[in-house]
Design a protein around this motif. Structure first.
Motif, PDB file in Angstrom:
ATOM      1  N   GLY A 380       0.968   0.270  28.221  1.00 54.14           N
ATOM      2  CA  GLY A 380       2.338   0.759  28.108  1.00 54.14           C
ATOM      3  C   GLY A 380       3.000   0.364  26.813  1.00 54.14           C
ATOM      4  O   GLY A 380       4.217   0.137  26.782  1.00 54.14           O
ATOM      5  N   SER A 381       2.213   0.290  25.738  1.00 58.99           N
ATOM      6  CA  SER A 381       2.766  -0.190  24.472  1.00 58.99           C
ATOM      7  C   SER A 381       2.518   0.843  23.377  1.00 58.99           C
ATOM      8  O   SER A 381       2.614   2.043  23.622  1.00 58.99           O
ATOM      9  CB  SER A 381       2.162  -1.554  24.130  1.00 58.99           C
ATOM     10  N   TYR A 382       2.158   0.422  22.201  1.00 59.96           N
ATOM     11  CA  TYR A 382       2.009   1.319  21.061  1.00 59.96           C
ATOM     12  C   TYR A 382       0.677   2.076  21.156  1.00 59.96           C
ATOM     13  O   TYR A 382      -0.279   1.600  21.774  1.00 59.96           O
ATOM     14  CB  TYR A 382       2.080   0.526  19.748  1.00 59.96           C
ATOM     15  N   PRO A 383       0.576   3.261  20.560  1.00 60.26           N
ATOM     16  CA  PRO A 383      -0.684   4.008  20.586  1.00 60.26           C
ATOM     17  C   PRO A 383      -1.787   3.254  19.840  1.00 60.26           C
ATOM     18  O   PRO A 383      -1.556   2.692  18.782  1.00 60.26           O
ATOM     19  CB  PRO A 383      -0.338   5.316  19.862  1.00 60.26           C
ATOM     20  N   GLY A 384      -2.962   3.220  20.453  1.00 58.62           N
ATOM     21  CA  GLY A 384      -4.090   2.515  19.858  1.00 58.62           C
ATOM     22  C   GLY A 384      -4.089   1.031  20.158  1.00 58.62           C
ATOM     23  O   GLY A 384      -4.783   0.268  19.488  1.00 58.62           O
ATOM     24  N   PHE A 385      -3.353   0.612  21.200  1.00 58.43           N
ATOM     25  CA  PHE A 385      -3.221  -0.820  21.514  1.00 58.43           C
ATOM     26  C   PHE A 385      -4.589  -1.472  21.705  1.00 58.43           C
ATOM     27  O   PHE A 385      -5.401  -1.035  22.498  1.00 58.43           O
ATOM     28  CB  PHE A 385      -2.406  -0.987  22.797  1.00 58.43           C
TER      29      PHE A 385
END
Length: 558
Positions: A380-385
């Protein structure tokens, strides 16, 4: 002449160095430095698990490989590998010698352990001088192991034994201290970690370990065995002289050496002569290195790939800070390293690193709370976490501090090969350490055209840690460059070039004989290397950062 070779600059250095030193050419005494501030913490934790440990175990394995060689060649071995338990290591060496069938006489030095005087400390050890080593060698020891002596004491102790120097032979002892300081970090004297390593004809892939040929008047020649890698020149010796030192007075328990009197001259290929060193009475106090467990530490490194790096960093930071808000750790530090390249041809080159470091006295606040928050944000964070490694439960960290005690209160003791115990007398004469004052500056250079370029095109540097402080030694190789550097690189200029030092206490020391400036920066490393308060916890690369900064350099120097 006494040939002293170094085979270890730290606990974990090249295992085969002792064999290489013994087989590479003539040598009379082999020394090994195994101790550092962080090492004392590691050995302290070993001792908690097993009171019979607390020494550098690799030293025993090196001896198993070379004890017969040393005996055949009549080489004495002196090492501080005893750490927190020199008596235990001495016993272990005797057991090893019996097992491999090589008879040796073993002495050890003790009295440095003052842990009982510092409630709550994991370790507390006074830095002793070389006189206990001298006593053991004088009693016929083939091997001497010590606890926490100064690094240079391994050399001063052996040299005083060979030449019969008394405790007030200050100039001779100071010369040996300078030679010992050059040797103590092993291959840093023979091209390792050297600023100008890229210059043509210098193969530093596997530098040989250094030797010092010490003479009865305290002068010496730094060299290495023929055919070994690396090189020795005035630059490599200058760099090591500046490493982890400060002002012109370099104080130790045997003598205070005046670094502003050191003269370096070439003495042939891979040979540098050290002369002119003057000494003064040692200070009345001994330094004590105190290690404590400071709490718990955890680290997570988030990988941010591609576009919107700043926004990705901001998002994950907001998410983690919200998750930790109810019971925030005592210290939270974020650092974004912009390592990405535009339109990169590999994923790794397209990525930046966001580093989160937390510290707290409570293991849970630095452990499960942090790792849980990082894991829970994965979808649920930045793309590509993703992260460089799975978040862990945290680990204890240490804090180093320096204290000082009256030398007369420390029971410096030599335990001789036959078991006899000799109390090492304390210096009859001492001198309270004082600043030597500003060194003489050369005439400033004449005005002329300049070019904006990295400082490292003309200046070398070497930096390192002393507790929470760091030093940055900077030197140049010509008189013309010295006239410029001495006036250009002021404290104010250093603070501007290294903004992390802007609010810290910075002191500049001028060493004209070495064409060098030595800066001490207080508390830039927080509570010391074991606390790992910054990206480079030992300050090893501060000098290289400084060399990479751009300044206006006279064109005639480029």
């Amino acid at each position: 002449m006494l040939r002293i070779g170094n085979v270890s600059g730290f606990y974990g250095d090249r295992f085969r160095a002792m064999r290489e030193m013994l087989t590479g050419g003539p040598v009379d005494v082999v020394t090994g430095d195994y101790l550092a501030e962080l090492t004392m913490l590691v050995l302290g934790r070993d001792r908690l698990k097993n009171p019979g440990l607390g020494y550098a175990r690799t030293f025993l394995r090196q001896l198993e490989d070379t004890l017969g060689l040393a005996r055949e060649r009549g080489v004495r071995i002196v090492a501080n590998a005893g750490g927190l338990n020199p008596a235990g290591l001495a016993d272990a060496v005797r057991e090893l010698a019996d097992r491999v069938g090589v008879p040796v006489r073993v002495g050890h030095v003790e009295g440095d352990d003052l842990t009982a005087r510092y409630p709550g400390a994991l370790t507390a050890n006074a830095y002793l001088g070389g006189a206990g080593i001298t006593a053991c060698l004088g009693a016929g020891a083939d091997i001497v192991v010590t606890g926490r002596v100064t690094d240079a004491a391994l050399v001063t102790g052996a040299a005083a034994w060979r030449f019969g120097w008394g405790p007030e032979a200050y100039d001779e002892l100071a010369g040996a201290v300078v030679a010992g300081h050059v040797l103590e970090c092993g291959t840093q004297a023979t091209g390792g970690n050297y600023a100008f390593f890229t210059e043509a004809g210098r193969d530093v892939r596997r530098p040989g370990f250094p030797l010092a040929e010490i003479h009865s008047d305290g002068t010496s020649v730094v060299t290495k065995h023929d055919g070994t890698g690396g090189f020795v020149d005035i630059g490599t010796v200058t760099a090591q002289l500046l490493y982890e030192t400060g002002g012109a007075r370099y104080a130790g328990p045997d003598v205070t050496a005046r670094l502003d009197t050191v003269r370096l001259d070439p003495d042939g290929p891979d040979r540098v002569r050290i002369s002119g060193v003057r000494g003064e009475a040692p200070p009345p106090t001994l330094k004590v290195g105190v290690c404590r467990l400071g709490g718990w530490r955890n680290e997570v490194v988030f990988v941010l790939t591609g576009l919107d790096i700043e926004a990705k960093a901001r998002l994950v930071r907001d998410q983690l800070e919200d998750a930790l808000a109810e019971q925030p750790p005592a210290e939270v530090r974020w650092e974004l390293a912009r390592t990405e390249h535009e339109d990169a041809d590999t994923e790794e080159r397209a990525s930046a690193l966001l580093r989160l470091v937390v510290r707290d006295p409570d293991a849970d606040k630095a452990g499960r709370a942090v790792s849980g928050a990082a894991i829970e944000s994965a979808l649920g964070s930045y793309p590509g976490f993703h992260v460089t490694a799975p978040p862990g439960k945290g680990a204890p960290y240490g804090v180093f501090e320096a204290a000082y005690v009256d030398a007369g209160d420390v029971p410096h003791t030599a335990v001789l090969p036959g078991g006899g115990r000799v109390a090492v007398p304390h210096p009859r004469r001492t001198r309270v350490l004082q600043d030597a004052g500003p060194g003489a500056l050369p005439e400033p250079p004449a005005p002329g055209p300049t070019r904006r370029a990295p400082l490292g095109l003309v200046a070398g540097a070497r930096s390192g840690d002393k507790g929470g402080d760091a030093n940055i030694g900077v030197w140049v190789r010509t008189d013309a460059a010295w006239r410029w550097l001495a006036h250009e690189l002021t404290v104010e200029r250093l603070r501007a070039l290294l903004p992390e030092t802007a609010e810290l206490t910075v002191v500049r020391h001028v060493l004209p004989n070495l064409r060098a400036l030595n800066f001490t920066v207080a508390k830039v490393l927080g509570e010391g290397v074991a606390a790992q308060a910054r990206f480079d916890p030992q300050g090893k690369a501060l000098g290289e950062w400084l060399r990479a900064r751009h300044v206006d350099i006279p064109e005639r120097l480029l």
